[in-house]
Design a protein around this motif. Structure first.
Motif, PDB file in Angstrom:
ATOM      1  N   LEU A 169     -74.493 -50.572  56.216  1.00 56.09           N
ATOM      2  CA  LEU A 169     -73.459 -49.862  55.468  1.00 56.09           C
ATOM      3  C   LEU A 169     -72.134 -50.600  55.629  1.00 56.09           C
ATOM      4  O   LEU A 169     -71.799 -51.063  56.721  1.00 56.09           O
ATOM      5  CB  LEU A 169     -73.325 -48.428  55.980  1.00 56.09           C
ATOM      6  N   GLU A 170     -71.362 -50.680  54.558  1.00 53.82           N
ATOM      7  CA  GLU A 170     -70.125 -51.464  54.578  1.00 53.82           C
ATOM      8  C   GLU A 170     -68.920 -50.603  54.211  1.00 53.82           C
ATOM      9  O   GLU A 170     -69.074 -49.479  53.711  1.00 53.82           O
ATOM     10  CB  GLU A 170     -70.242 -52.642  53.627  1.00 53.82           C
ATOM     11  N   ASP A 221     -80.100 -53.328  52.735  1.00 57.74           N
ATOM     12  CA  ASP A 221     -78.694 -53.239  52.351  1.00 57.74           C
ATOM     13  C   ASP A 221     -78.441 -51.903  51.655  1.00 57.74           C
ATOM     14  O   ASP A 221     -79.012 -51.620  50.607  1.00 57.74           O
ATOM     15  CB  ASP A 221     -78.374 -54.411  51.411  1.00 57.74           C
ATOM     16  N   GLY A 222     -77.576 -51.084  52.265  1.00 57.59           N
ATOM     17  CA  GLY A 222     -77.251 -49.783  51.689  1.00 57.59           C
ATOM     18  C   GLY A 222     -75.879 -49.734  51.053  1.00 57.59           C
ATOM     19  O   GLY A 222     -75.349 -48.638  50.798  1.00 57.59           O
ATOM     20  N   ASP A 223     -75.277 -50.915  50.794  1.00 60.13           N
ATOM     21  CA  ASP A 223     -73.959 -50.991  50.156  1.00 60.13           C
ATOM     22  C   ASP A 223     -72.950 -50.087  50.890  1.00 60.13           C
ATOM     23  O   ASP A 223     -72.866 -50.103  52.097  1.00 60.13           O
ATOM     24  CB  ASP A 223     -74.058 -50.654  48.671  1.00 60.13           C
ATOM     25  N   PHE A 246     -84.140 -45.890  64.163  1.00 65.02           N
ATOM     26  CA  PHE A 246     -83.679 -46.343  62.853  1.00 65.02           C
ATOM     27  C   PHE A 246     -82.245 -46.830  63.037  1.00 65.02           C
ATOM     28  O   PHE A 246     -81.347 -46.044  63.334  1.00 65.02           O
ATOM     29  CB  PHE A 246     -83.744 -45.205  61.830  1.00 65.02           C
ATOM     30  N   LEU A 247     -82.037 -48.129  62.884  1.00 60.80           N
ATOM     31  CA  LEU A 247     -80.760 -48.725  63.273  1.00 60.80           C
ATOM     32  C   LEU A 247     -79.705 -48.612  62.172  1.00 60.80           C
ATOM     33  O   LEU A 247     -80.015 -48.755  60.984  1.00 60.80           O
ATOM     34  CB  LEU A 247     -80.957 -50.194  63.632  1.00 60.80           C
ATOM     35  N   ILE A 248     -78.482 -48.381  62.599  1.00 62.81           N
ATOM     36  CA  ILE A 248     -77.332 -48.345  61.700  1.00 62.81           C
ATOM     37  C   ILE A 248     -76.537 -49.636  61.914  1.00 62.81           C
ATOM     38  O   ILE A 248     -75.993 -49.863  63.003  1.00 62.81           O
ATOM     39  CB  ILE A 248     -76.435 -47.121  61.973  1.00 62.81           C
ATOM     40  N   ILE A 249     -76.492 -50.463  60.898  1.00 66.57           N
ATOM     41  CA  ILE A 249     -75.760 -51.722  60.947  1.00 66.57           C
ATOM     42  C   ILE A 249     -74.446 -51.529  60.196  1.00 66.57           C
ATOM     43  O   ILE A 249     -74.447 -51.251  58.996  1.00 66.57           O
ATOM     44  CB  ILE A 249     -76.579 -52.869  60.329  1.00 66.57           C
ATOM     45  N   ALA A 250     -73.342 -51.650  60.913  1.00 65.29           N
ATOM     46  CA  ALA A 250     -72.023 -51.371  60.340  1.00 65.29           C
ATOM     47  C   ALA A 250     -71.325 -52.677  59.979  1.00 65.29           C
ATOM     48  O   ALA A 250     -71.096 -53.522  60.847  1.00 65.29           O
ATOM     49  CB  ALA A 250     -71.181 -50.579  61.327  1.00 65.29           C
ATOM     50  N   ARG A 251     -70.973 -52.806  58.731  1.00 65.38           N
ATOM     51  CA  ARG A 251     -70.346 -54.039  58.230  1.00 65.38           C
ATOM     52  C   ARG A 251     -68.908 -53.770  57.791  1.00 65.38           C
ATOM     53  O   ARG A 251     -68.625 -52.755  57.142  1.00 65.38           O
ATOM     54  CB  ARG A 251     -71.162 -54.562  57.043  1.00 65.38           C
ATOM     55  N   LEU A 306     -69.307 -38.981  52.070  1.00 65.18           N
ATOM     56  CA  LEU A 306     -70.059 -38.769  53.299  1.00 65.18           C
ATOM     57  C   LEU A 306     -71.412 -38.112  53.051  1.00 65.18           C
ATOM     58  O   LEU A 306     -72.411 -38.456  53.693  1.00 65.18           O
ATOM     59  CB  LEU A 306     -69.229 -37.922  54.273  1.00 65.18           C
ATOM     60  N   LEU A 307     -71.460 -37.166  52.123  1.00 62.17           N
ATOM     61  CA  LEU A 307     -72.738 -36.528  51.801  1.00 62.17           C
ATOM     62  C   LEU A 307     -73.720 -37.550  51.233  1.00 62.17           C
ATOM     63  O   LEU A 307     -74.920 -37.535  51.561  1.00 62.17           O
ATOM     64  CB  LEU A 307     -72.518 -35.389  50.809  1.00 62.17           C
ATOM     65  N   ASN A 308     -73.224 -38.466  50.397  1.00 60.07           N
ATOM     66  CA  ASN A 308     -74.073 -39.517  49.843  1.00 60.07           C
ATOM     67  C   ASN A 308     -74.584 -40.458  50.931  1.00 60.07           C
ATOM     68  O   ASN A 308     -75.730 -40.918  50.895  1.00 60.07           O
ATOM     69  CB  ASN A 308     -73.310 -40.318  48.794  1.00 60.07           C
ATOM     70  N   VAL A 309     -73.711 -40.749  51.906  1.00 60.23           N
ATOM     71  CA  VAL A 309     -74.115 -41.614  53.018  1.00 60.23           C
ATOM     72  C   VAL A 309     -75.262 -40.979  53.798  1.00 60.23           C
ATOM     73  O   VAL A 309     -76.245 -41.646  54.144  1.00 60.23           O
ATOM     74  CB  VAL A 309     -72.915 -41.890  53.946  1.00 60.23           C
ATOM     75  N   ALA A 310     -75.150 -39.696  54.083  1.00 60.85           N
ATOM     76  CA  ALA A 310     -76.217 -38.998  54.801  1.00 60.85           C
ATOM     77  C   ALA A 310     -77.512 -39.029  54.003  1.00 60.85           C
ATOM     78  O   ALA A 310     -78.597 -39.282  54.549  1.00 60.85           O
ATOM     79  CB  ALA A 310     -75.795 -37.547  55.086  1.00 60.85           C
ATOM     80  N   HIS A 311     -77.405 -38.785  52.698  1.00 59.24           N
ATOM     81  CA  HIS A 311     -78.577 -38.782  51.828  1.00 59.24           C
ATOM     82  C   HIS A 311     -79.218 -40.162  51.762  1.00 59.24           C
ATOM     83  O   HIS A 311     -80.447 -40.295  51.851  1.00 59.24           O
ATOM     84  CB  HIS A 311     -78.152 -38.325  50.426  1.00 59.24           C
ATOM     85  N   ALA A 312     -78.385 -41.191  51.648  1.00 59.36           N
ATOM     86  CA  ALA A 312     -78.912 -42.557  51.576  1.00 59.36           C
ATOM     87  C   ALA A 312     -79.577 -42.958  52.889  1.00 59.36           C
ATOM     88  O   ALA A 312     -80.628 -43.613  52.895  1.00 59.36           O
ATOM     89  CB  ALA A 312     -77.792 -43.535  51.229  1.00 59.36           C
ATOM     90  N   THR A 313     -78.988 -42.589  54.005  1.00 56.33           N
ATOM     91  CA  THR A 313     -79.560 -42.921  55.312  1.00 56.33           C
ATOM     92  C   THR A 313     -80.930 -42.286  55.463  1.00 56.33           C
ATOM     93  O   THR A 313     -81.910 -42.956  55.846  1.00 56.33           O
ATOM     94  CB  THR A 313     -78.620 -42.453  56.433  1.00 56.33           C
TER      95      THR A 313
END
Length: 326
Positions: free
Chosen positions: A138-139, A110-112, A177-182, A118-125
């Motif tokens: 990601l939600e 769970d990546g909240d 590496f899968l991206i699950i979009a919520r 957007l920069l944080n999303v890239a870093h977290a991924t």
């Protein structure tokens, strides 16, 4: 001849390089395994894990994949509600620990909301992938986010949410590496908006769609019909939550390929722990709950003591003998 320290440094360097290679190979295997486990007309059932104990128990019973629940992880690690209070640093370290304990079993994490813009999303991924996860969820909630089966959740615009998915897709090192979009739009904005967001996420490159908190089987059927097998669907099974708890085959018939069970284990553990503590408080003894407890030695083996005992047997002769005083 080179100095011994130079030879030792080279040996350590080779060992470290070999270790890193093994870790990368294991991470690749886990990511490929998760993608292969998601199949049409089948349901991948994924239990929620939240600490080292839960990972070891899930591995013992043969879970094919694991889901690092945000609710359970924040509660067990920090003792706080799942309300956007945990940082990226808190969570990526949990990913690293739980993924390492899981071995070759793939971990969905769970990546909240991606912990910012957007920069944080890239870093977290990138961080979750490097930490050993096989997928990040990601939600589209506004910050601070909340558990998807609690009230008063707000979402960002559809365009902003889709942009996060696009960035995550571009940021990952491997397509496995899968991206699950919520989306959490169903509760306050209606199912039609949730479906439109699902379409936008699919167009942005999401590997799996997660329409959170459908409230009826009719909702779930519409979700399945809308995506028709074009992209795998995930259902979040929360006992006591908004979504119907159904038999396995019914989820398949409705069009789902993945079911996560994030709360089942910590709800079971919470009830059992509370009963044990209450017995000790009321009676001054654990005798009333002894029959409900796991066997101590069997539990110790589940926690890895077999490896410790094997190590001690193998290397006992290398232990320095105890010194004797004169």
């Amino acid at each position: 001849l080179r100095h011994a320290s130079e030879r030792g440094a080279e040996k350590r360097s080779k060992g470290a390089s070999f270790g890193c290679t093994c870790q990368r190979r294991k991470a690749t295997i886990k990511k490929m395994t998760l993608r292969r486990l998601i199949r049409p007309n089948e349901l991948l059932c994924v239990p929620g894990v939240f600490d080292g104990m839960s990972v070891r128990i899930a591995s013992k019973v043969g879970a094919p994949a694991l889901y690092m629940t945000g609710y359970g992880t924040v509660a067990s690690h920090l003792g706080l509600p799942d309300a956007g209070l945990a940082s990226y640093g808190d969570m990526v370290e949990r990913v690293r620990v739980l993924s390492s304990l899981a071995g070759e079993v793939p971990l969905i994490a769970d990546g909240d909301t991606g912990y910012g813009g957007l920069l944080n999303v890239a870093h977290a991924t990138r961080g979750y992938e490097a930490a050993g996860a096989a997928a990040i969820q990601l939600e589209d909630q506004e910050f601070p986010k909340k558990c998807g089966h609690t009230p008063s959740r707000k979402v960002v615009s559809r365009e902003a949410a889709a942009a996060k998915i696009r960035v995550a897709v571009d940021a990952r090192a491997s397509d496995d590496f899968l991206i699950i979009a919520r989306t959490d739009a169903r509760t306050n904005y209606g199912l039609d908006e949730a479906l439109r967001r699902g379409e936008a996420f699919a167009e942005a490159g999401a590997d799996v769609l997660f329409i959170e908190a459908p409230e009826t089987e009719a909702d779930m059927e519409r979700i399945g019909d809308a995506f028709g097998g074009d992209v795998p669907l995930l259902v979040n099974v929360v006992e006591g939550g908004k979504t119907p708890v159904l038999p396995r085959q019914r989820y398949v018939d409705l069009g789902y390929q993945i079911a996560i069970f994030p709360a089942t284990a910590f709800l079971a553990a919470g009830k059992a722990i509370e009963a044990a503590y209450a017995a000790i408080r009321d009676t001054g003894s654990s005798a009333p709950v002894t029959d409900d407890l796991a066997d101590f030695m069997a539990f110790s083996k589940t926690m890895g003591f077999d490896d410790i005992w094997a190590f001690e047997r193998k290397y006992a002769h290398l232990e320095a003998p105890p010194t004797t005083s004169k």
